[in-house]
Design an enzyme around this catalytic site. Structure first.
Site, PDB file in Angstrom:
ATOM      1  N   SER A 147       0.941  -1.106  -0.080  1.00 51.26           N
ATOM      2  CA  SER A 147      -0.051   0.069   0.033  1.00 51.26           C
ATOM      3  C   SER A 147       0.890   1.084  -0.002  1.00 51.26           C
ATOM      4  O   SER A 147       2.078   1.151   0.402  1.00 51.26           O
ATOM      5  CB  SER A 147      -0.968   0.002   1.325  1.00 51.26           C
ATOM      6  OG  SER A 147      -1.139   1.218   1.618  1.00 51.26           O
ATOM      7  N   TYR A 160      -0.549  -0.946  10.051  1.00 48.55           N
ATOM      8  CA  TYR A 160      -0.875  -1.247   8.617  1.00 48.55           C
ATOM      9  C   TYR A 160       0.471  -0.464   7.843  1.00 48.55           C
ATOM     10  O   TYR A 160       0.862  -1.152   6.994  1.00 48.55           O
ATOM     11  CB  TYR A 160      -2.206  -0.295   8.380  1.00 48.55           C
ATOM     12  CG  TYR A 160      -2.798  -0.480   6.933  1.00 48.55           C
ATOM     13  CD1 TYR A 160      -3.123  -1.692   6.542  1.00 48.55           C
ATOM     14  CD2 TYR A 160      -2.586   0.449   5.740  1.00 48.55           C
ATOM     15  CE1 TYR A 160      -3.646  -2.011   5.458  1.00 48.55           C
ATOM     16  CE2 TYR A 160      -3.187   0.264   4.527  1.00 48.55           C
ATOM     17  CZ  TYR A 160      -3.492  -1.149   4.341  1.00 48.55           C
ATOM     18  OH  TYR A 160      -4.060  -1.184   3.224  1.00 48.55           O
TER      19      TYR A 160
END
Lengths: 272, 253
Positions: A147, A160
């Site tokens: 990501s 994350y």
């Protein structure tokens, strides 16, 4: 030389393959000729995707598994390998909705560990379970889905960002270690490509005006890229991170659309 | 044709600007295999002919144009001819390949100008003139062929590194500037390539090859399919990016 894009005779395992980008990659690879193993937690979407794969004429196996659980990874890999004989392509796509968005001192030990397990360790477990057979066959493709938060970052979002950054580093470590055995590893960073599961992970995507190309990405746009990276045509790409992000990573030092005033061209004469 | 449906370049007009050296013929071959019509632009007929040497095309689907790509008037004239012939330009591939290995202290002003003219100015001019056409069309694909030496340094190639670094930055900036206009600007950064068929055993005698994670040099066929992808309609959500095809060289500590 484009016949190398063909995936005939290859078998791909996609984690988190029931929905979203995982499903799109599975279907695109099936259309390119690969048999598909789809792993994920919820049997419903897995079976739906498997059915769609079968409609392309390829074989599909839907296996319910939590890829943060070592014994489930082991049985996933052994069942997939028993069914198809071998796995050529592994796409580590399973992620975890890291909804944490609060100050670092409020993150619990359990949340930290769970976040890193889901976003990073899961890819390690699956890759470890398949790497040896790929090396022994002298060919293999590992594709990690990271990501933008793993390259740059998000506010108040530790597991994350760090887990996804770990995936980029893991991709490079695999590339360094397995490249000489014919196993390549690359990474895809999808930018603003809204799907239900990604919205849960990263929050609702920014509006289209915040993407340089002026629109958000469509989930199916990841398909051709996954096929390319899974195929023999990408044999000399190793350790790379591919941004499917509408140009976001080319800029980023100003808000998108922020343009510094150009001095008047005085009649806007075209320059020669 | 084995190309996935989304990748087909059926009847698209692709301008390949550069010279006949190195991987040029393979780039042209990949584009034509995907169905594109090819316009080869280089200094002279010998160069453009070399570029087309592998293309399995009927001559009716190719044009050769001679132009000094470092001269604005030449580039303009070439672009005007392409537009006159086809009415549009879908794809531009900038593929300048001037490599000079030379200690920087031995570099003359002329060396500097030559290097920057051929490896950077030609790209600037082609981007500007073809970009004008593409922005007006509201669509286009530009792929600059560059090098890992635009990302990492190396001794005795300072000028080349500087020029390639500039191409990578140009790619980012134009990728953003023309993003709203539907023109996608991306680049392919090549690692250590060979144009010959060298047996693996032979290759591994080289220290450089043993350093590379993929344990081999790249060959022109390693960039063809990626070029086709970046040139295709399927690749509309990638902009300003340099994709490196380097067998993992950039990953090395």
């Amino acid at each position: 030389m484009l016949e190398k894009l063909n995936l005939d005779g290859k078998v791909a395992l996609v984690t988190g393959g029931g929905t979203g980008l995982g499903r799109e990659m599975a279907l695109a690879m099936a259309r390119a000729g690969a048999d598909i193993v789809i792993a994920g937690r919820r049997p419903g979407p897995l079976e739906e995707t498997a059915q769609k794969v079968r409609e392309t004429g390829m074989r599909a196996l839907a296996l319910s598994a939590d890829v943060t659980d070592l014994s489930q990874v082991a049985s996933l890999v052994s069942r997939a390998t028993e069914t198809f004989g071998h796995i050529d392509i592994l796409i580590n796509n399973a992620g975890y909705p890291a909804q944490q968005q609060y100050a670092i001192w409020d993150v619990s030990d359990e949340e930290w560990h769970a976040g890193i397990e889901a976003n990073l360790s899961s890819a390690f477990y699956c890759s470890r379970a398949l790497a040896k057979q790929m090396v022994q066959r002298g060919r293999g493709r590992i594709i990690n889905i990271s990501s933008g938060a793993g390259i740059r970052s998000l506010r108040d979002n530790y597991m994350y960002s760090v887990g996804k950054a770990g995936l980029v580093a893991f991709t490079k470590a695999l590339a360094m270690s397995l490249g000489r055995f014919g196993v390549t590893s690359n990474c895809i960073v999808p930018g603003s490509v809204p799907t239900k599961s990604r919205d849960a992970a990263e929050g609702a995507p920014p509006p289209a005006r915040n993407v340089p190309v002026g629109r958000v990405g469509l989930p199916q746009e990841i398909g051709p890229l996954a096929v390319f990276l899974a195929s023999d045509a990408s044999d000399y790409m190793n350790g790379q991170t591919f941004f499917l992000d509408g140009g976001a990573f080319a800029g980023g030092v100003t808000p998108t659309g922020y343009i510094r005033e150009a001095p008047s061209l005085g009649g806007a004469k075209e320059q020669t | 044709m084995p190309v996935p449906r989304e990748w087909a370049l059926e009847d698209k007009v692709a301008v390949v600007a550069g010279n006949g050296l190195g991987w040029s013929p393979a780039l042209v071959e990949a584009l034509s295999e995907a169905g594109a019509q090819i316009v080869a632009v280089a200094r002279d007929r010998a160069q453009t002919a070399a570029m087309l040497s592998r293309a399995s095309l009927s001559p009716a689907r190719t044009i050769q144009l001679s132009a000094d790509l470092t001269r604005p008037s030449d580039v303009r004239r070439a672009v005007r001819k392409v537009v006159a012939a086809f009415g549009r330009i879908d794809i531009l591939v900038n593929n300048p390949q001037r490599v000079v290995v030379q200690p920087f202290l031995a570099t003359s002003l002329l060396d500097m100008r030559r290097m920057l003219d051929e490896n950077l100015k030609s790209v600037l001019l082609c981007c500007r003139e073809v970009g004008r056409v593409m922005v007006a069309q509201g669509k286009g694909r530009i792929i600059n062929i560059t090098s890992i030496l635009g990302e990492r340094g190396i001794a005795n190639e300072a000028l080349y590194c500087a020029a390639q670094g500039a191409v990578i930055q140009l790619t980012r900036a134009l990728g953003l500037e023309w993003a709203p206009s539907g023109v996608r600007v991306n680049a392919i950064g090549c690692g250590w390539f060979t144009m010959e068929q060298i047996p693996q055993e032979e290759q591994e005698k080289s220290l450089l090859v043993r350093y590379l994670p993929s344990r081999r040099l790249g060959v022109p066929e390693d960039i063809g399919p990626l070029l086709v992808y970046l040139a295709s309609d399927a690749c509309d959500f990638i902009a300003g990016q340099t994709v490196f095809v380097d067998g993992g060289a950039l990953v090395h500590l």
